[in-house]
Design a protein around this motif. Structure first.
Motif, PDB file in Angstrom:
ATOM      1  N   PHE A   1      -8.100  40.676  53.042  1.00  0.00           N
ATOM      2  CA  PHE A   1      -6.849  40.534  52.448  1.00  0.00           C
ATOM      3  C   PHE A   1      -6.165  41.975  52.785  1.00  0.00           C
ATOM      4  O   PHE A   1      -6.958  43.013  53.412  1.00  0.00           O
ATOM      5  CB  PHE A   1      -7.227  40.966  50.996  1.00  0.00           C
ATOM      6  CG  PHE A   1      -7.776  39.721  49.984  1.00  0.00           C
ATOM      7  CD1 PHE A   1      -6.901  38.528  49.792  1.00  0.00           C
ATOM      8  CD2 PHE A   1      -9.186  39.359  50.021  1.00  0.00           C
ATOM      9  CE1 PHE A   1      -7.468  37.350  49.144  1.00  0.00           C
ATOM     10  CE2 PHE A   1      -9.515  38.263  49.495  1.00  0.00           C
ATOM     11  CZ  PHE A   1      -8.494  37.350  49.150  1.00  0.00           C
ATOM     12  N   ASP A   2      -4.846  42.251  52.395  1.00  0.00           N
ATOM     13  CA  ASP A   2      -4.334  43.626  53.033  1.00  0.00           C
ATOM     14  C   ASP A   2      -4.850  44.521  52.162  1.00  0.00           C
ATOM     15  O   ASP A   2      -5.125  44.482  50.934  1.00  0.00           O
ATOM     16  CB  ASP A   2      -2.741  43.158  52.514  1.00  0.00           C
ATOM     17  CG  ASP A   2      -1.952  44.417  53.086  1.00  0.00           C
ATOM     18  OD1 ASP A   2      -2.121  45.429  52.743  1.00  0.00           O
ATOM     19  OD2 ASP A   2      -0.975  44.047  53.970  1.00  0.00           O
ATOM     20  N   ARG A   3      -5.026  45.761  52.705  1.00  0.00           N
ATOM     21  CA  ARG A   3      -5.822  46.622  52.187  1.00  0.00           C
ATOM     22  C   ARG A   3      -4.880  47.294  50.632  1.00  0.00           C
ATOM     23  O   ARG A   3      -5.295  47.930  49.760  1.00  0.00           O
ATOM     24  CB  ARG A   3      -5.976  48.030  52.936  1.00  0.00           C
ATOM     25  CG  ARG A   3      -7.464  47.653  53.803  1.00  0.00           C
ATOM     26  CD  ARG A   3      -7.719  49.024  54.680  1.00  0.00           C
ATOM     27  NE  ARG A   3      -7.983  50.096  53.639  1.00  0.00           N
ATOM     28  CZ  ARG A   3      -9.321  50.187  52.818  1.00  0.00           C
ATOM     29  NH1 ARG A   3     -10.253  49.246  53.097  1.00  0.00           N
ATOM     30  NH2 ARG A   3      -9.334  51.062  51.980  1.00  0.00           N
ATOM     31  N   ASP A   4      -3.383  47.195  51.013  1.00  0.00           N
ATOM     32  CA  ASP A   4      -2.602  47.552  49.845  1.00  0.00           C
ATOM     33  C   ASP A   4      -2.487  46.543  48.780  1.00  0.00           C
ATOM     34  O   ASP A   4      -1.932  46.882  47.491  1.00  0.00           O
ATOM     35  CB  ASP A   4      -1.320  47.741  50.311  1.00  0.00           C
ATOM     36  CG  ASP A   4      -1.264  49.086  51.370  1.00  0.00           C
ATOM     37  OD1 ASP A   4      -2.250  49.852  51.168  1.00  0.00           O
ATOM     38  OD2 ASP A   4      -0.681  49.037  52.268  1.00  0.00           O
ATOM     39  N   MET A   5      -3.301  45.380  48.786  1.00  0.00           N
ATOM     40  CA  MET A   5      -3.076  44.279  47.755  1.00  0.00           C
ATOM     41  C   MET A   5      -3.517  44.773  46.351  1.00  0.00           C
ATOM     42  O   MET A   5      -4.504  45.374  46.308  1.00  0.00           O
ATOM     43  CB  MET A   5      -3.993  43.242  48.045  1.00  0.00           C
ATOM     44  CG  MET A   5      -3.746  42.031  47.074  1.00  0.00           C
ATOM     45  SD  MET A   5      -4.507  40.690  47.598  1.00  0.00           S
ATOM     46  CE  MET A   5      -3.570  39.746  48.716  1.00  0.00           C
ATOM     47  N   PRO A   6      -2.773  44.896  45.480  1.00  0.00           N
ATOM     48  CA  PRO A   6      -3.084  45.510  44.011  1.00  0.00           C
ATOM     49  C   PRO A   6      -4.097  44.809  43.253  1.00  0.00           C
ATOM     50  O   PRO A   6      -4.644  45.405  42.238  1.00  0.00           O
ATOM     51  CB  PRO A   6      -1.681  46.024  43.410  1.00  0.00           C
ATOM     52  CG  PRO A   6      -1.038  44.969  44.085  1.00  0.00           C
ATOM     53  CD  PRO A   6      -1.325  44.688  45.322  1.00  0.00           C
ATOM     54  N   ILE A   7      -3.911  43.574  43.352  1.00  0.00           N
ATOM     55  CA  ILE A   7      -4.691  42.606  42.297  1.00  0.00           C
ATOM     56  C   ILE A   7      -6.192  43.211  42.195  1.00  0.00           C
ATOM     57  O   ILE A   7      -6.835  43.254  43.350  1.00  0.00           O
ATOM     58  CB  ILE A   7      -4.562  41.100  43.097  1.00  0.00           C
ATOM     59  CG1 ILE A   7      -5.167  40.217  41.715  1.00  0.00           C
ATOM     60  CG2 ILE A   7      -5.460  40.887  44.351  1.00  0.00           C
ATOM     61  CD1 ILE A   7      -4.967  38.669  42.087  1.00  0.00           C
ATOM     62  N   ARG A   8      -6.737  42.926  41.029  1.00  0.00           N
ATOM     63  CA  ARG A   8      -7.955  43.221  40.702  1.00  0.00           C
ATOM     64  C   ARG A   8      -9.160  42.087  40.853  1.00  0.00           C
ATOM     65  O   ARG A   8      -8.576  41.154  40.808  1.00  0.00           O
ATOM     66  CB  ARG A   8      -8.121  43.838  39.283  1.00  0.00           C
ATOM     67  CG  ARG A   8      -7.112  45.143  38.901  1.00  0.00           C
ATOM     68  CD  ARG A   8      -7.148  45.573  37.536  1.00  0.00           C
ATOM     69  NE  ARG A   8      -7.058  44.252  36.669  1.00  0.00           N
ATOM     70  CZ  ARG A   8      -7.131  44.036  35.304  1.00  0.00           C
ATOM     71  NH1 ARG A   8      -7.703  45.301  34.564  1.00  0.00           N
ATOM     72  NH2 ARG A   8      -6.916  43.197  34.637  1.00  0.00           N
ATOM     73  N   GLY A   9     -10.163  42.603  40.900  1.00  0.00           N
ATOM     74  CA  GLY A   9     -11.137  41.480  41.230  1.00  0.00           C
ATOM     75  C   GLY A   9     -11.200  40.426  40.011  1.00  0.00           C
ATOM     76  O   GLY A   9     -11.130  39.354  40.291  1.00  0.00           O
TER      77      GLY A   9
END
Length: 260
Positions: free
Chosen positions: A83-91
């Motif tokens: 995943f993109d390191r900047d992806m903000p979605i939480r686990g």
């Protein structure tokens, strides 16, 4: 109960036959590994079961029904992509997609729904990073959440497409252990596509081995032998057993020849 049943199943793309006349019955709670070289039709088998690819001929059923997209009785762990390191979605939000990702619009956050998500995350040992941004987690942590997402719907069949790729040995064992624990506790059937059989050798019941339109099925001791693989590949193949591991020597023109 048969979770998957295929009779005389054949899949072709143009003039190329991936596999033909496949007879396969997968009962509840079985761990089936699907092996073979690149392009042999391993992932295509999962696509057929997911309702994404029709058979050329023959029949197949999942939980007594023809395959269909969005089947809630199936959990799916796709091939791992970072995943993109900047992806903000939480686990926790990523796992929640396994509950209602196929629905559009606003989703009601009921207590039962939240409990299902928490239990799925706890079951894979991911509670420590359920609020962490997905892109900042390690490959092993992300893979735990992928498994939680696949299991949150309480599936009868779990399809795993190369779930151990890019993981170190410790994480390979952890991931395969989580999947095996699920099938033991819940009777979930597992179809596990992999190029690397050794990390799952202790938990697999049977092996389905595809090679250039041909196939063999049975226990690892029945299928992963010098004689059987030489017959499938139509060339001399040697299987060496050393310290509980299998090394395959002589498989032509494929990086998957050696199962380390």
């Amino acid at each position: 109960m048969s979770v998957v049943e295929a009779r005389a199943a054949t899949l072709r793309f143009g003039d190329r036959t991936l596999w033909s006349d496949l007879d396969l019955v997968v009962p509840a709670g079985e761990f089936l590994a699907v092996l073979g070289p690149n392009g042999a039709g391993k992932t295509s088998l999962l696509q057929v079961l997911l309702g994404l690819e029709p058979l050329t001929s023959g029949t197949v059923s999942v939980c007594g029904r023809p395959p269909r997209t969005g089947d809630p009785s199936i959990g799916y762990v796709p091939q791992q992509k970072a995943f993109d390191r900047d992806m903000p979605i939480r686990g926790r939000d990523f796992v929640a997609l396994g509950v209602d990702g196929h629905r559009f619009g606003w989703h009601r956050r009921g207590e039962a729904r939240e409990d299902r998500i928490r239990r799925a995350i706890d079951a894979v040992g991911a509670s420590a990073f359920l609020d962490a941004p997905l892109g900042q987690l390690s490959g092993g942590e992300q893979q735990r959440l992928r498994i939680a997402q696949a299991l949150v719907g309480d599936p009868q069949l779990l399809l795993c497409d190369e779930p151990l790729l890019s993981l170190d040995l410790q994480h390979q064992r952890a991931v395969s252990g989580l999947i095996d624990l699920r099938r033991q506790r819940s009777g979930t059937a597992v179809i596990f596509v992999t190029h690397e059989v050794n990390p799952i050798l202790d938990v697999v019941d049977r092996v389905l081995y595809f090679v250039h339109g041909r196939w063999a099925i049975g226990t690892p001791d029945e299928v992963i032998t010098s004689e059987r693989l030489s017959d499938l590949y139509e060339t001399d193949v040697e299987v060496i057993r050393s310290r509980g591991r299998l090394i395959i020597v002589g498989v032509p023109d494929t990086p998957e020849g050696a199962h380390h």
